[in-house]
Motif scaffolding. Structure first.
Motif, PDB file in Angstrom:
ATOM      1  N   ARG A 150       0.805  -1.221   0.000  1.00  0.00           N
ATOM      2  CA  ARG A 150       0.000   0.000   0.000  1.00  0.00           C
ATOM      3  C   ARG A 150       0.841   1.275   0.000  1.00  0.00           C
ATOM      4  O   ARG A 150       0.510   2.260   0.665  1.00  0.00           O
ATOM      5  N   ASP A 151       1.921   1.246  -0.770  1.00  0.00           N
ATOM      6  CA  ASP A 151       2.736   2.458  -0.920  1.00  0.00           C
ATOM      7  C   ASP A 151       2.510   3.113  -2.270  1.00  0.00           C
ATOM      8  O   ASP A 151       3.250   3.997  -2.682  1.00  0.00           O
ATOM      9  N   ARG A 152       1.472   2.657  -2.974  1.00  0.00           N
ATOM     10  CA  ARG A 152       1.074   3.177  -4.279  1.00  0.00           C
ATOM     11  C   ARG A 152       2.069   2.828  -5.378  1.00  0.00           C
ATOM     12  O   ARG A 152       2.065   3.444  -6.443  1.00  0.00           O
ATOM     13  N   ILE A 153       2.914   1.840  -5.116  1.00  0.00           N
ATOM     14  CA  ILE A 153       3.840   1.330  -6.118  1.00  0.00           C
ATOM     15  C   ILE A 153       3.590  -0.169  -6.245  1.00  0.00           C
ATOM     16  O   ILE A 153       3.638  -0.888  -5.241  1.00  0.00           O
ATOM     17  N   PRO A 154       3.329  -0.688  -7.430  1.00  0.00           N
ATOM     18  CA  PRO A 154       2.963  -2.100  -7.557  1.00  0.00           C
ATOM     19  C   PRO A 154       4.149  -3.051  -7.422  1.00  0.00           C
ATOM     20  O   PRO A 154       5.278  -2.713  -7.764  1.00  0.00           O
ATOM     21  N   GLU A 155       3.863  -4.226  -6.893  1.00  0.00           N
ATOM     22  CA  GLU A 155       4.808  -5.339  -6.881  1.00  0.00           C
ATOM     23  C   GLU A 155       4.353  -6.376  -7.908  1.00  0.00           C
ATOM     24  O   GLU A 155       3.188  -6.396  -8.311  1.00  0.00           O
ATOM     25  N   PHE A 156       5.294  -7.239  -8.298  1.00  0.00           N
ATOM     26  CA  PHE A 156       4.983  -8.354  -9.199  1.00  0.00           C
ATOM     27  C   PHE A 156       4.730  -9.590  -8.342  1.00  0.00           C
ATOM     28  O   PHE A 156       5.662 -10.180  -7.791  1.00  0.00           O
ATOM     29  N   ASN A 157       3.479  -9.969  -8.217  1.00  0.00           N
ATOM     30  CA  ASN A 157       3.095 -11.126  -7.415  1.00  0.00           C
ATOM     31  C   ASN A 157       3.166 -12.360  -8.302  1.00  0.00           C
ATOM     32  O   ASN A 157       2.399 -12.494  -9.258  1.00  0.00           O
ATOM     33  N   SER A 158       4.094 -13.271  -7.996  1.00  0.00           N
ATOM     34  CA  SER A 158       4.341 -14.395  -8.896  1.00  0.00           C
ATOM     35  C   SER A 158       4.640 -15.659  -8.091  1.00  0.00           C
ATOM     36  O   SER A 158       4.196 -15.797  -6.952  1.00  0.00           O
ATOM     37  N   ARG A 159       5.395 -16.567  -8.704  1.00  0.00           N
ATOM     38  CA  ARG A 159       5.740 -17.838  -8.073  1.00  0.00           C
ATOM     39  C   ARG A 159       7.126 -18.251  -8.539  1.00  0.00           C
ATOM     40  O   ARG A 159       7.624 -17.767  -9.556  1.00  0.00           O
ATOM     41  N   ASP A 160       7.742 -19.157  -7.814  1.00  0.00           N
ATOM     42  CA  ASP A 160       9.074 -19.648  -8.173  1.00  0.00           C
ATOM     43  C   ASP A 160       8.936 -20.814  -9.142  1.00  0.00           C
ATOM     44  O   ASP A 160       8.669 -21.952  -8.744  1.00  0.00           O
ATOM     45  N   ASP A 161       9.152 -20.526 -10.413  1.00  0.00           N
ATOM     46  CA  ASP A 161       8.912 -21.527 -11.452  1.00  0.00           C
ATOM     47  C   ASP A 161       9.983 -22.609 -11.501  1.00  0.00           C
ATOM     48  O   ASP A 161       9.840 -23.592 -12.219  1.00  0.00           O
ATOM     49  N   ARG A 162      11.056 -22.460 -10.733  1.00  0.00           N
ATOM     50  CA  ARG A 162      12.082 -23.502 -10.698  1.00  0.00           C
ATOM     51  C   ARG A 162      11.534 -24.820 -10.164  1.00  0.00           C
ATOM     52  O   ARG A 162      12.133 -25.889 -10.356  1.00  0.00           O
ATOM     53  N   PHE A 163      10.392 -24.767  -9.488  1.00  0.00           N
ATOM     54  CA  PHE A 163       9.794 -25.977  -8.912  1.00  0.00           C
ATOM     55  C   PHE A 163       8.972 -26.762  -9.931  1.00  0.00           C
ATOM     56  O   PHE A 163       8.485 -27.850  -9.619  1.00  0.00           O
ATOM     57  N   ALA A 164       8.798 -26.218 -11.129  1.00  0.00           N
ATOM     58  CA  ALA A 164       8.020 -26.910 -12.158  1.00  0.00           C
ATOM     59  C   ALA A 164       8.687 -28.236 -12.521  1.00  0.00           C
ATOM     60  O   ALA A 164       9.820 -28.267 -12.993  1.00  0.00           O
ATOM     61  N   ALA A 165       7.982 -29.334 -12.289  1.00  0.00           N
ATOM     62  CA  ALA A 165       8.448 -30.686 -12.624  1.00  0.00           C
ATOM     63  C   ALA A 165       9.763 -31.052 -11.936  1.00  0.00           C
ATOM     64  O   ALA A 165      10.475 -31.949 -12.392  1.00  0.00           O
ATOM     65  N   ALA A 166      10.090 -30.384 -10.845  1.00  0.00           N
ATOM     66  CA  ALA A 166      11.350 -30.678 -10.151  1.00  0.00           C
ATOM     67  C   ALA A 166      11.278 -31.993  -9.371  1.00  0.00           C
ATOM     68  O   ALA A 166      12.289 -32.707  -9.260  1.00  0.00           O
ATOM     69  N   PHE A 167      10.104 -32.345  -8.842  1.00  0.00           N
ATOM     70  CA  PHE A 167       9.984 -33.545  -8.017  1.00  0.00           C
ATOM     71  C   PHE A 167       8.862 -34.467  -8.463  1.00  0.00           C
ATOM     72  O   PHE A 167       8.708 -35.566  -7.925  1.00  0.00           O
ATOM     73  N   THR A 168       8.098 -34.034  -9.439  1.00  0.00           N
ATOM     74  CA  THR A 168       6.961 -34.814  -9.906  1.00  0.00           C
ATOM     75  C   THR A 168       6.591 -34.309 -11.299  1.00  0.00           C
ATOM     76  O   THR A 168       7.288 -33.470 -11.856  1.00  0.00           O
ATOM     77  N   ALA A 169       5.523 -34.827 -11.854  1.00  0.00           N
ATOM     78  CA  ALA A 169       5.073 -34.356 -13.162  1.00  0.00           C
ATOM     79  C   ALA A 169       4.671 -32.886 -13.087  1.00  0.00           C
ATOM     80  O   ALA A 169       4.287 -32.388 -12.026  1.00  0.00           O
ATOM     81  N   TYR A 170       4.740 -32.217 -14.222  1.00  0.00           N
ATOM     82  CA  TYR A 170       4.408 -30.790 -14.236  1.00  0.00           C
ATOM     83  C   TYR A 170       3.012 -30.535 -13.671  1.00  0.00           C
ATOM     84  O   TYR A 170       2.809 -29.609 -12.868  1.00  0.00           O
ATOM     85  N   ASP A 211      -5.489 -32.480  -0.164  1.00  0.00           N
ATOM     86  CA  ASP A 211      -6.514 -32.752  -1.177  1.00  0.00           C
ATOM     87  C   ASP A 211      -5.969 -33.678  -2.260  1.00  0.00           C
ATOM     88  O   ASP A 211      -6.627 -34.656  -2.646  1.00  0.00           O
ATOM     89  N   ILE A 212      -4.771 -33.368  -2.773  1.00  0.00           N
ATOM     90  CA  ILE A 212      -4.215 -34.171  -3.864  1.00  0.00           C
ATOM     91  C   ILE A 212      -3.790 -35.553  -3.365  1.00  0.00           C
ATOM     92  O   ILE A 212      -3.842 -36.534  -4.115  1.00  0.00           O
ATOM     93  N   LYS A 213      -3.414 -35.633  -2.112  1.00  0.00           N
ATOM     94  CA  LYS A 213      -3.053 -36.932  -1.532  1.00  0.00           C
ATOM     95  C   LYS A 213      -4.273 -37.855  -1.499  1.00  0.00           C
ATOM     96  O   LYS A 213      -4.161 -39.052  -1.775  1.00  0.00           O
ATOM     97  N   ARG A 214      -5.428 -37.293  -1.188  1.00  0.00           N
ATOM     98  CA  ARG A 214      -6.659 -38.091  -1.172  1.00  0.00           C
ATOM     99  C   ARG A 214      -7.039 -38.575  -2.569  1.00  0.00           C
ATOM    100  O   ARG A 214      -7.761 -39.556  -2.723  1.00  0.00           O
ATOM    101  N   GLN A 215      -6.525 -37.885  -3.582  1.00  0.00           N
ATOM    102  CA  GLN A 215      -6.797 -38.277  -4.958  1.00  0.00           C
ATOM    103  C   GLN A 215      -5.804 -39.315  -5.482  1.00  0.00           C
ATOM    104  O   GLN A 215      -5.886 -39.739  -6.627  1.00  0.00           O
ATOM    105  N   GLY A 216      -4.838 -39.685  -4.630  1.00  0.00           N
ATOM    106  CA  GLY A 216      -3.906 -40.739  -5.002  1.00  0.00           C
ATOM    107  C   GLY A 216      -2.522 -40.273  -5.396  1.00  0.00           C
ATOM    108  O   GLY A 216      -1.638 -41.096  -5.671  1.00  0.00           O
ATOM    109  N   ASP A 217      -2.272 -38.965  -5.436  1.00  0.00           N
ATOM    110  CA  ASP A 217      -0.940 -38.450  -5.759  1.00  0.00           C
ATOM    111  C   ASP A 217      -0.079 -38.473  -4.502  1.00  0.00           C
ATOM    112  O   ASP A 217      -0.584 -38.339  -3.384  1.00  0.00           O
ATOM    113  N   ASP A 218       1.240 -38.639  -4.677  1.00  0.00           N
ATOM    114  CA  ASP A 218       2.106 -38.678  -3.493  1.00  0.00           C
ATOM    115  C   ASP A 218       2.343 -37.297  -2.891  1.00  0.00           C
ATOM    116  O   ASP A 218       2.830 -37.177  -1.761  1.00  0.00           O
TER     117      ASP A 218
END
Length: 270
Positions: A150-170, A211-218
């Protein structure tokens, strides 16, 4: 409220759907995106000689009626699609660093099922009277411009994409929160300044894991992202205890070794 993961997925699906639908249409020879803030106006034009081909992508910036920049934008290939802003055809033209001078963001989508988006950010240098550019890659994800503190200057709200398919399917991957700040021509990771947002994100990841564990994913992808968020909060040790209690499959020892190595190399802890 939709999670940021849902927002990312809808964005990527939307791009693919739009691209697929456009096959039915006749190719457009030229297109135009525009954006304006005060007396600064930007426009991106490009030729589209055939479907999925974008050539002669040019950015023109006009200040107080005078053209200051008019140049061809760099592309990795002719299949990099100019998309104006990520969620509209308006080019983001706004002050990103609080110096009362608007920056210009040119976003691109490289196409494909998973990849990729990147931004070219242009900043006006008053000394030289020219615009200087940096590039920031978002990977499989995207960003939202939000004034998080709330300083009237925007931030880029994102995610760390290095985790894509790092330990499981994408499709089963999850991502820790990542917030970027633009200041005087540089992007800086400021995620740790937002502990409340990180805590909410980690809580959602833990819920999604169950939630995903109940669906059978590890759930390995979600546990990895959750633990990264915990490190951002300074609660890595507590996060490890919870993850080790949760994951009991045969490959747990190997998974923990790989996860620890990955988080260290990614800078989540030393």
């Amino acid at each position: 409220m939709k999670t940021f993961r849902t927002f990312i997925n809808q964005f990527l699906v939307g791009l693919v759907v739009v691209s697929a639908a456009s096959v039915i249409c006749q190719p457009v020879k030229a297109e135009l995106f525009t954006g304006q803030s005060g007396n600064v106006k930007a426009e991106i034009t490009f030729d589209k000689p055939q479907e999925y081909q974008y050539k002669n992508v040019r950015l023109r910036i006009v200040r107080a009626g005078k053209t200051v920049l008019d140049k061809t934008l760099p592309q990795e290939s002719e299949y990099d699609r100019p998309i104006g802003g990520l969620f509209s055809e308006k080019i983001p033209v706004m002050d990103l660093d609080g110096d009362k001078e608007p920056e210009i963001i040119a976003d691109f989508f490289t196409g494909g099922a998973h990849c990729c988006t990147y931004s070219l950010i242009y900043r006006y240098d008053r000394i030289s009277g020219q615009y200087k550019q940096i590039r920031h890659d978002w990977g499989n994800g995207a960003y939202k411009l939000e004034d998080l503190n709330r300083d009237r200057i925007p931030e880029f709200n994102s995610r760390d994409d290095r985790f894509a398919a790092a330990f499981t399917a994408y499709a089963a991957s999850a991502y820790p929160l990542q917030i970027w700040q633009y200041r005087q021509g540089k992007m800086t990771d400021v995620t740790r300044r937002y502990p409340k947002l990180i805590a909410n994100h980690a809580s959602q990841l833990w819920k999604d894991y169950n939630d995903i564990k109940r669906q059978g994913d590890d759930g390995k992808g979600f546990l990895a992202a959750y633990l990264a968020d915990q490190y951002l909060l300074g609660q890595g040790q507590e996060g490890w205890r919870r993850v080790q209690q949760a994951y009991t499959k045969r490959d747990r020892s190997q998974y923990f070794v790989e996860l620890r190595k990955f988080l260290r190399e990614a800078g989540y802890y030393r």
